[in-house]
Design an enzyme around this catalytic site. Structure first.
Site, PDB file in Angstrom:
ATOM      1  N   TYR A 154     -14.928  48.394 -37.691  1.00 51.79           N
ATOM      2  CA  TYR A 154     -15.278  49.053 -36.433  1.00 51.79           C
ATOM      3  C   TYR A 154     -15.169  48.021 -35.290  1.00 51.79           C
ATOM      4  CZ  TYR A 154     -18.393  50.950 -32.872  1.00 51.79           C
ATOM      5  OH  TYR A 154     -18.927  51.374 -31.684  1.00 51.79           O
TER       6      TYR A 154
ATOM      7  N   ASP B 129     -20.231  47.399 -45.567  1.00 53.53           N
ATOM      8  CA  ASP B 129     -20.525  48.535 -44.687  1.00 53.53           C
ATOM      9  C   ASP B 129     -19.867  49.773 -45.304  1.00 53.53           C
ATOM     10  OD1 ASP B 129     -20.440  50.524 -42.722  1.00 53.53           O
ATOM     11  OD2 ASP B 129     -20.086  49.131 -41.071  1.00 53.53           O
TER      12      ASP B 129
HETATM   13  C1  LIG Z   1     -18.023  51.697 -39.916  1.00 55.68           C
HETATM   14  C2  LIG Z   1     -19.008  51.541 -38.792  1.00 55.68           C
HETATM   15  N1  LIG Z   1     -19.977  50.618 -38.907  1.00 55.68           N
HETATM   16  C3  LIG Z   1     -20.880  50.433 -37.913  1.00 55.68           C
HETATM   17  C4  LIG Z   1     -20.837  51.161 -36.740  1.00 55.68           C
HETATM   18  C5  LIG Z   1     -21.834  50.914 -35.655  1.00 55.68           C
HETATM   19  O1  LIG Z   1     -22.828  51.876 -35.691  1.00 55.68           O
HETATM   20  P1  LIG Z   1     -23.689  52.334 -34.422  1.00 55.68           P
HETATM   21  O2  LIG Z   1     -22.751  52.978 -33.456  1.00 55.68           O
HETATM   22  O3  LIG Z   1     -24.687  53.253 -35.014  1.00 55.68           O
HETATM   23  O4  LIG Z   1     -24.309  51.116 -33.829  1.00 55.68           O
HETATM   24  C6  LIG Z   1     -19.854  52.143 -36.596  1.00 55.68           C
HETATM   25  C7  LIG Z   1     -19.786  52.957 -35.381  1.00 55.68           C
HETATM   26  O5  LIG Z   1     -18.892  53.754 -35.186  1.00 55.68           O
HETATM   27  C8  LIG Z   1     -18.914  52.327 -37.652  1.00 55.68           C
HETATM   28  O6  LIG Z   1     -17.934  53.241 -37.572  1.00 55.68           O
END
Ligand SMILES: Cc1ncc(COP(=O)(O)O)c(C=O)c1O
Length: 392
Positions: free
Chosen positions: A111, A183
Protein backbone atom coordinates in the site's frame (compact mmCIF):
# COMPACT_ATOMS: atom_id res chain seq x y z
CA UNK A 1 -16.74 -24.71 4.23
CA UNK A 2 -17.07 -26.45 7.62
CA UNK A 3 -13.98 -24.55 8.75
CA UNK A 4 -15.77 -21.29 7.80
CA UNK A 5 -18.79 -22.29 9.87
CA UNK A 6 -16.51 -23.09 12.83
CA UNK A 7 -14.96 -19.62 12.61
CA UNK A 8 -18.44 -18.11 12.42
CA UNK A 9 -19.50 -19.90 15.63
CA UNK A 10 -16.22 -18.98 17.32
CA UNK A 11 -16.48 -15.27 16.59
CA UNK A 12 -20.13 -15.14 17.71
CA UNK A 13 -19.42 -16.92 21.00
CA UNK A 14 -15.99 -15.72 22.11
CA UNK A 15 -16.62 -14.36 25.62
CA UNK A 16 -15.17 -11.10 26.93
CA UNK A 17 -12.77 -11.47 29.85
CA UNK A 18 -14.89 -8.75 31.50
CA UNK A 19 -18.04 -10.90 31.25
CA UNK A 20 -21.38 -9.35 30.24
CA UNK A 21 -21.56 -5.98 32.02
CA UNK A 22 -25.09 -5.49 33.48
CA UNK A 23 -26.13 -8.64 31.53
CA UNK A 24 -25.99 -6.68 28.25
CA UNK A 25 -26.40 -8.98 25.23
CA UNK A 26 -24.11 -6.84 23.06
CA UNK A 27 -20.91 -5.57 24.65
CA UNK A 28 -21.37 -1.90 25.70
CA UNK A 29 -19.31 1.12 24.61
CA UNK A 30 -17.16 2.18 27.55
CA UNK A 31 -17.00 5.80 26.43
CA UNK A 32 -14.75 7.03 29.21
CA UNK A 33 -11.29 8.56 29.16
CA UNK A 34 -10.38 7.62 32.74
CA UNK A 35 -11.33 5.19 35.55
CA UNK A 36 -11.94 5.74 39.28
CA UNK A 37 -9.68 4.05 41.84
CA UNK A 38 -11.07 2.86 45.18
CA UNK A 39 -7.95 4.20 46.91
CA UNK A 40 -4.36 5.28 46.15
CA UNK A 41 -3.08 1.71 46.54
CA UNK A 42 -5.40 0.54 43.77
CA UNK A 43 -4.04 3.24 41.43
CA UNK A 44 -0.46 2.33 42.31
CA UNK A 45 -1.12 -1.40 41.80
CA UNK A 46 -2.73 -0.83 38.41
CA UNK A 47 0.12 1.40 37.20
CA UNK A 48 2.65 -0.97 38.71
CA UNK A 49 1.20 -3.94 36.79
CA UNK A 50 0.34 -5.75 40.04
CA UNK A 51 -3.36 -5.80 39.28
CA UNK A 52 -5.43 -6.14 36.11
CA UNK A 53 -7.84 -3.35 35.24
CA UNK A 54 -8.08 0.05 33.64
CA UNK A 55 -6.32 3.31 34.40
CA UNK A 56 -6.73 5.53 31.35
CA UNK A 57 -8.22 4.86 27.90
CA UNK A 58 -5.01 5.50 25.92
CA UNK A 59 -3.61 2.46 27.75
CA UNK A 60 -6.62 0.18 27.40
CA UNK A 61 -10.42 0.18 27.26
CA UNK A 62 -12.85 -2.74 27.80
CA UNK A 63 -14.71 -2.26 24.48
CA UNK A 64 -11.42 -2.13 22.55
CA UNK A 65 -10.23 -5.21 24.46
CA UNK A 66 -13.31 -7.18 23.50
CA UNK A 67 -12.74 -6.39 19.81
CA UNK A 68 -9.11 -7.49 20.28
CA UNK A 69 -10.28 -10.77 21.83
CA UNK A 70 -12.54 -11.46 18.83
CA UNK A 71 -9.75 -10.86 16.31
CA UNK A 72 -7.33 -12.92 18.37
CA UNK A 73 -9.78 -15.82 18.44
CA UNK A 74 -9.89 -15.79 14.61
CA UNK A 75 -6.09 -15.52 14.28
CA UNK A 76 -5.22 -18.04 17.00
CA UNK A 77 -2.58 -15.73 18.49
CA UNK A 78 -1.25 -14.92 21.93
CA UNK A 79 -2.99 -11.55 21.79
CA UNK A 80 -4.13 -8.67 19.59
CA UNK A 81 -3.69 -4.89 19.79
CA UNK A 82 -6.19 -2.55 18.07
CA UNK A 83 -5.26 0.84 16.60
CA UNK A 84 -6.89 4.01 15.33
CA UNK A 85 -5.80 3.18 11.75
CA UNK A 86 -4.10 0.46 9.72
CA UNK A 87 -1.07 2.76 9.41
CA UNK A 88 -0.99 3.07 13.22
CA UNK A 89 -0.91 -0.73 13.42
CA UNK A 90 1.92 -0.93 10.85
CA UNK A 91 3.91 1.79 12.65
CA UNK A 92 3.74 0.03 16.03
CA UNK A 93 4.35 -3.48 14.59
CA UNK A 94 7.51 -2.29 12.83
CA UNK A 95 9.03 0.72 14.64
CA UNK A 96 7.92 -0.76 17.96
CA UNK A 97 10.22 -3.74 17.27
CA UNK A 98 13.09 -2.01 15.41
CA UNK A 99 15.71 0.58 16.31
CA UNK A 100 18.13 2.89 14.49
CA UNK A 101 20.84 0.83 12.79
CA UNK A 102 18.55 -2.15 12.04
CA UNK A 103 17.86 -3.32 8.50
CA UNK A 104 14.31 -4.00 7.26
CA UNK A 105 13.63 -6.10 4.16
CA UNK A 106 10.29 -4.93 2.82
CA UNK A 107 8.20 -6.32 -0.02
CA UNK A 108 8.37 -4.04 -3.05
CA UNK A 109 4.59 -4.17 -3.53
CA UNK A 110 2.79 -2.48 -0.65
CA UNK A 111 0.00 0.00 0.00
CA UNK A 112 1.37 3.46 -0.99
CA UNK A 113 1.50 4.94 2.55
CA UNK A 114 3.46 1.89 3.80
CA UNK A 115 6.05 2.55 1.08
CA UNK A 116 6.22 6.19 2.20
CA UNK A 117 6.52 5.20 5.88
CA UNK A 118 9.41 2.79 5.26
CA UNK A 119 11.07 4.61 2.37
CA UNK A 120 11.01 8.12 3.88
CA UNK A 121 10.28 8.21 7.61
CA UNK A 122 12.20 5.04 8.55
CA UNK A 123 15.24 6.11 6.53
CA UNK A 124 15.15 9.51 8.35
CA UNK A 125 15.07 7.64 11.69
CA UNK A 126 18.17 5.57 10.82
CA UNK A 127 16.48 2.29 9.84
CA UNK A 128 17.98 0.86 6.65
CA UNK A 129 15.27 -0.39 4.25
CA UNK A 130 15.53 -2.57 1.11
CA UNK A 131 12.47 -3.01 -1.12
CA UNK A 132 12.67 -6.55 -2.46
CA UNK A 133 10.56 -8.87 -4.64
CA UNK A 134 9.33 -11.15 -1.83
CA UNK A 135 7.63 -13.45 -4.37
CA UNK A 136 11.14 -14.93 -4.64
CA UNK A 137 12.62 -16.56 -1.51
CA UNK A 138 16.05 -16.27 -3.20
CA UNK A 139 15.66 -12.48 -3.56
CA UNK A 140 14.94 -12.25 0.19
CA UNK A 141 18.09 -14.26 1.05
CA UNK A 142 20.16 -12.16 -1.40
CA UNK A 143 19.02 -8.91 0.25
CA UNK A 144 20.02 -10.14 3.73
CA UNK A 145 22.52 -8.03 5.74
CA UNK A 146 24.19 -8.76 9.11
CA UNK A 147 21.80 -6.21 10.73
CA UNK A 148 18.58 -7.52 9.11
CA UNK A 149 16.03 -7.73 11.94
CA UNK A 150 12.70 -7.92 10.14
CA UNK A 151 11.04 -8.96 6.89
CA UNK A 152 7.76 -7.16 6.16
CA UNK A 153 5.41 -8.08 3.34
CA UNK A 154 1.84 -7.98 2.09
CA UNK A 155 0.39 -11.16 0.65
CA UNK A 156 -1.64 -10.84 -1.55
CA UNK A 157 -0.03 -7.45 -2.06
CA UNK A 158 -1.84 -4.24 -2.88
CA UNK A 159 -2.61 -3.76 -5.78
CA UNK A 160 -1.10 -6.47 -8.02
CA UNK A 161 -1.97 -9.35 -5.64
CA UNK A 162 1.66 -10.55 -5.65
CA UNK A 163 1.84 -13.71 -3.52
CA UNK A 164 4.78 -14.46 -1.23
CA UNK A 165 5.70 -17.84 0.21
CA UNK A 166 4.94 -17.04 3.87
CA UNK A 167 6.02 -20.51 5.05
CA UNK A 168 9.35 -20.39 3.19
CA UNK A 169 10.18 -16.80 4.20
CA UNK A 170 9.25 -17.51 7.85
CA UNK A 171 11.74 -20.40 7.79
CA UNK A 172 14.48 -18.15 6.37
CA UNK A 173 13.73 -15.47 9.01
CA UNK A 174 13.85 -17.93 11.90
CA UNK A 175 17.07 -19.55 10.71
CA UNK A 176 18.69 -16.13 10.47
CA UNK A 177 17.17 -14.64 13.65
CA UNK A 178 14.69 -12.11 12.24
CA UNK A 179 10.95 -11.47 12.63
CA UNK A 180 8.41 -11.91 9.85
CA UNK A 181 5.55 -9.38 9.80
CA UNK A 182 2.73 -9.93 7.28
CA UNK A 183 -0.05 -7.52 6.27
CA UNK A 184 -3.00 -9.78 5.37
CA UNK A 185 -5.57 -7.02 4.82
CA UNK A 186 -6.64 -8.45 1.42
CA UNK A 187 -7.55 -11.90 2.79
CA UNK A 188 -8.28 -11.62 6.55
CA UNK A 189 -7.68 -14.42 9.12
CA UNK A 190 -10.66 -16.26 7.63
CA UNK A 191 -8.67 -17.35 4.57
CA UNK A 192 -5.02 -16.79 5.46
CA UNK A 193 -3.69 -18.43 8.66
CA UNK A 194 -0.45 -16.42 8.60
CA UNK A 195 0.60 -17.27 12.19
CA UNK A 196 0.08 -20.98 11.50
CA UNK A 197 2.28 -20.62 8.38
CA UNK A 198 5.08 -19.21 10.53
CA UNK A 199 4.65 -15.42 10.55
CA UNK A 200 5.53 -13.88 13.93
CA UNK A 201 3.22 -10.91 13.56
CA UNK A 202 0.12 -10.51 11.38
CA UNK A 203 -1.69 -7.24 10.85
CA UNK A 204 -4.69 -5.80 9.01
CA UNK A 205 -6.27 -2.51 8.15
CA UNK A 206 -9.69 -3.28 9.68
CA UNK A 207 -11.00 -0.32 7.68
CA UNK A 208 -11.38 -3.02 5.02
CA UNK A 209 -12.97 -6.50 5.32
CA UNK A 210 -12.69 -7.02 9.09
CA UNK A 211 -15.04 -4.18 9.98
CA UNK A 212 -16.50 -4.38 6.51
CA UNK A 213 -19.13 -1.67 6.80
CA UNK A 214 -16.97 1.22 5.58
CA UNK A 215 -17.62 3.34 8.67
CA UNK A 216 -14.39 2.98 10.67
CA UNK A 217 -10.67 3.56 10.01
CA UNK A 218 -8.64 1.19 12.18
CA UNK A 219 -6.03 -1.53 12.40
CA UNK A 220 -5.10 -4.67 14.35
CA UNK A 221 -1.84 -6.47 15.11
CA UNK A 222 -1.75 -10.07 16.39
CA UNK A 223 1.27 -12.09 17.42
CA UNK A 224 1.87 -15.53 18.84
CA UNK A 225 4.66 -14.19 21.04
CA UNK A 226 3.62 -12.44 24.31
CA UNK A 227 6.91 -10.48 24.50
CA UNK A 228 6.36 -9.00 21.03
CA UNK A 229 2.77 -8.10 21.97
CA UNK A 230 3.98 -6.33 25.09
CA UNK A 231 6.48 -4.24 23.09
CA UNK A 232 3.87 -3.37 20.45
CA UNK A 233 1.33 -2.33 23.11
CA UNK A 234 3.96 -0.23 24.93
CA UNK A 235 4.78 1.55 21.65
CA UNK A 236 1.04 2.10 21.05
CA UNK A 237 0.69 3.67 24.51
CA UNK A 238 3.67 5.98 24.01
CA UNK A 239 2.65 7.04 20.51
CA UNK A 240 -1.06 7.31 21.42
CA UNK A 241 -2.61 5.21 18.66
CA UNK A 242 -5.20 3.06 20.48
CA UNK A 243 -8.54 2.55 18.72
CA UNK A 244 -11.45 4.58 20.15
CA UNK A 245 -14.22 2.77 22.13
CA UNK A 246 -16.93 3.89 19.69
CA UNK A 247 -14.94 2.52 16.73
CA UNK A 248 -14.28 -0.73 18.63
CA UNK A 249 -18.04 -1.11 19.20
CA UNK A 250 -18.67 -0.76 15.45
CA UNK A 251 -15.84 -3.21 14.70
CA UNK A 252 -17.31 -5.79 17.13
CA UNK A 253 -20.55 -5.51 15.14
CA UNK A 254 -18.59 -5.84 11.88
CA UNK A 255 -16.26 -8.73 12.73
CA UNK A 256 -19.14 -10.89 13.97
CA UNK A 257 -20.23 -11.49 10.35
CA UNK A 258 -16.72 -11.67 8.84
CA UNK A 259 -16.58 -15.42 8.00
CA UNK A 260 -19.94 -15.41 6.18
CA UNK A 261 -19.19 -12.11 4.42
CA UNK A 262 -15.83 -13.45 3.21
CA UNK A 263 -17.54 -16.47 1.69
CA UNK A 264 -19.77 -14.24 -0.46
CA UNK A 265 -16.91 -11.80 -1.23
CA UNK A 266 -14.82 -14.72 -2.48
CA UNK A 267 -17.55 -16.18 -4.71
CA UNK A 268 -18.47 -12.77 -6.14
CA UNK A 269 -14.85 -11.71 -6.67
CA UNK A 270 -13.97 -14.89 -8.55
CA UNK A 271 -17.05 -14.64 -10.77
CA UNK A 272 -16.21 -11.03 -11.72
CA UNK A 273 -12.51 -11.91 -12.25
CA UNK A 274 -13.46 -14.76 -14.61
CA UNK A 275 -15.75 -12.43 -16.59
CA UNK A 276 -12.95 -9.86 -16.95
CA UNK A 277 -10.38 -12.53 -17.86
CA UNK A 278 -12.30 -13.53 -21.00
CA UNK A 279 -13.18 -9.95 -22.07
CA UNK A 280 -11.30 -8.80 -25.20
CA UNK A 281 -10.67 -5.29 -23.83
CA UNK A 282 -8.82 -6.61 -20.74
CA UNK A 283 -5.11 -7.38 -21.10
CA UNK A 284 -4.55 -9.20 -17.81
CA UNK A 285 -6.35 -10.02 -14.55
CA UNK A 286 -4.38 -10.29 -11.27
CA UNK A 287 -6.45 -12.57 -9.05
CA UNK A 288 -4.75 -15.36 -7.02
CA UNK A 289 -7.70 -17.70 -7.68
CA UNK A 290 -7.14 -17.70 -11.46
CA UNK A 291 -4.94 -20.46 -12.88
CA UNK A 292 -3.32 -17.90 -15.19
CA UNK A 293 -2.02 -15.88 -12.20
CA UNK A 294 1.71 -16.43 -11.42
CA UNK A 295 1.17 -16.81 -7.63
CA UNK A 296 -1.77 -19.24 -8.04
CA UNK A 297 0.09 -22.40 -6.94
CA UNK A 298 1.44 -20.95 -3.66
CA UNK A 299 -1.92 -19.23 -3.02
CA UNK A 300 -3.70 -22.59 -3.34
CA UNK A 301 -1.19 -24.23 -0.96
CA UNK A 302 -1.16 -21.53 1.72
CA UNK A 303 -4.55 -19.81 1.53
CA UNK A 304 -7.96 -21.27 2.37
CA UNK A 305 -9.77 -18.83 0.09
CA UNK A 306 -9.49 -15.36 -1.43
CA UNK A 307 -10.72 -11.87 -0.78
CA UNK A 308 -12.53 -10.02 -3.53
CA UNK A 309 -9.95 -7.30 -4.20
CA UNK A 310 -7.88 -7.67 -7.34
CA UNK A 311 -6.58 -5.65 -10.25
CA UNK A 312 -6.70 -5.80 -14.02
CA UNK A 313 -4.89 -4.12 -16.84
CA UNK A 314 -6.65 -2.28 -19.64
CA UNK A 315 -5.22 -1.60 -23.13
CA UNK A 316 -4.52 2.09 -22.35
CA UNK A 317 -4.75 4.67 -19.57
CA UNK A 318 -7.61 6.38 -21.50
CA UNK A 319 -9.58 3.14 -21.55
CA UNK A 320 -8.99 2.63 -17.81
CA UNK A 321 -10.17 6.18 -17.11
CA UNK A 322 -13.29 5.72 -19.25
CA UNK A 323 -14.16 2.45 -17.51
CA UNK A 324 -13.92 4.02 -14.04
CA UNK A 325 -16.00 7.01 -15.15
CA UNK A 326 -18.76 4.96 -16.83
CA UNK A 327 -19.52 2.42 -14.09
CA UNK A 328 -22.80 3.11 -12.32
CA UNK A 329 -23.06 0.50 -9.53
CA UNK A 330 -19.35 0.36 -8.68
CA UNK A 331 -18.33 3.36 -6.57
CA UNK A 332 -15.25 5.31 -7.69
CA UNK A 333 -13.40 5.48 -4.36
CA UNK A 334 -10.29 4.19 -2.60
CA UNK A 335 -10.58 1.58 0.20
CA UNK A 336 -11.71 -2.01 -0.21
CA UNK A 337 -13.54 -4.80 1.56
CA UNK A 338 -16.71 -2.76 2.02
CA UNK A 339 -20.20 -4.23 1.61
CA UNK A 340 -20.55 -2.58 -1.81
CA UNK A 341 -18.20 -2.64 -4.80
CA UNK A 342 -15.47 0.01 -5.11
CA UNK A 343 -13.16 0.72 -8.04
CA UNK A 344 -10.03 2.92 -8.17
CA UNK A 345 -6.85 3.83 -10.07
CA UNK A 346 -3.79 2.84 -7.97
CA UNK A 347 -1.15 4.78 -9.96
CA UNK A 348 -2.88 8.14 -9.36
CA UNK A 349 -4.66 7.39 -6.07
CA UNK A 350 -3.62 4.78 -3.43
CA UNK A 351 -0.09 4.43 -4.83
CA UNK A 352 0.44 8.00 -6.08
CA UNK A 353 3.33 8.53 -3.62
CA UNK A 354 5.28 5.41 -4.68
CA UNK A 355 8.51 6.38 -6.48
CA UNK A 356 8.67 5.67 -10.22
CA UNK A 357 11.40 3.00 -9.94
CA UNK A 358 9.33 0.99 -7.41
CA UNK A 359 6.21 1.25 -9.56
CA UNK A 360 8.26 -0.18 -12.42
CA UNK A 361 9.87 -2.89 -10.24
CA UNK A 362 6.45 -4.20 -9.14
CA UNK A 363 4.74 -3.79 -12.54
CA UNK A 364 2.23 -1.19 -11.40
CA UNK A 365 1.24 0.58 -14.63
CA UNK A 366 -1.10 3.50 -15.40
CA UNK A 367 -3.37 1.00 -17.19
CA UNK A 368 -4.02 -0.89 -13.94
CA UNK A 369 -7.46 -0.68 -12.29
CA UNK A 370 -8.22 -2.10 -8.81
CA UNK A 371 -11.65 -3.41 -7.87
CA UNK A 372 -13.07 -4.62 -4.56
CA UNK A 373 -16.16 -6.67 -5.30
CA UNK A 374 -18.93 -6.30 -2.73
CA UNK A 375 -21.90 -8.39 -1.66
CA UNK A 376 -24.24 -7.34 -4.48
CA UNK A 377 -25.56 -9.92 -6.94
CA UNK A 378 -22.32 -10.46 -8.94
CA UNK A 379 -24.34 -10.53 -12.18
CA UNK A 380 -25.31 -6.91 -11.52
CA UNK A 381 -21.63 -5.93 -11.12
CA UNK A 382 -20.75 -7.86 -14.29
CA UNK A 383 -23.56 -6.08 -16.19
CA UNK A 384 -22.27 -2.73 -14.90
CA UNK A 385 -18.68 -3.47 -15.99
CA UNK A 386 -19.92 -4.79 -19.34
CA UNK A 387 -21.82 -1.61 -20.20
CA UNK A 388 -18.84 0.53 -19.07
CA UNK A 389 -16.40 -1.58 -21.15
CA UNK A 390 -18.59 -1.03 -24.22
CA UNK A 391 -17.85 2.69 -23.86
CA UNK A 392 -14.06 2.28 -23.58
C1 LIG B 1 -2.90 -3.50 2.44
C2 LIG B 1 -3.13 -2.27 3.27
N1 LIG B 1 -2.49 -2.16 4.45
C3 LIG B 1 -2.66 -1.06 5.22
C4 LIG B 1 -3.46 -0.01 4.84
C5 LIG B 1 -3.60 1.20 5.71
O1 LIG B 1 -4.79 1.13 6.43
P1 LIG B 1 -5.58 2.41 6.97
O2 LIG B 1 -6.05 3.18 5.78
O3 LIG B 1 -6.67 1.81 7.77
O4 LIG B 1 -4.64 3.22 7.79
C6 LIG B 1 -4.16 -0.10 3.63
C7 LIG B 1 -5.05 0.98 3.20
O5 LIG B 1 -5.59 0.97 2.12
C8 LIG B 1 -3.98 -1.27 2.83
O6 LIG B 1 -4.60 -1.41 1.65
Amino acid sequence: MSQLKDLQTRVLHTPSKWGEPLHAHTFPIFQTSTYLFDDTQMGADLFGGKREGHMYSRMGNPTVEYFEELVNSLEGGAGTAAFGSGMGAIHSATMGLLKAGDHLISGDTLYGCSVELFGNRFKDMGVDVSFVNTASDEAVVKAWKPNTKMVYLESPANPTCKISDIKGIAKICHEKGAILVVDCTFTTPVFLPALELGADVVLHSITKYINGHGDVVGGVVTTKCPELLQKIKAFRKDTGSLMSPMDAFLCIRGVKTLPMRMKVHMENGLKVAKFLEQHPKIKQVNHPGLESFPGHKIAMEQMKGFGSTFSFEMQSFEAAKKLMEHVKLCGLAVSLGTLDTLIEHPASMTHAAVPEHLLKQQGLTRELVRISVGLENPDDIIADLKQALEQC
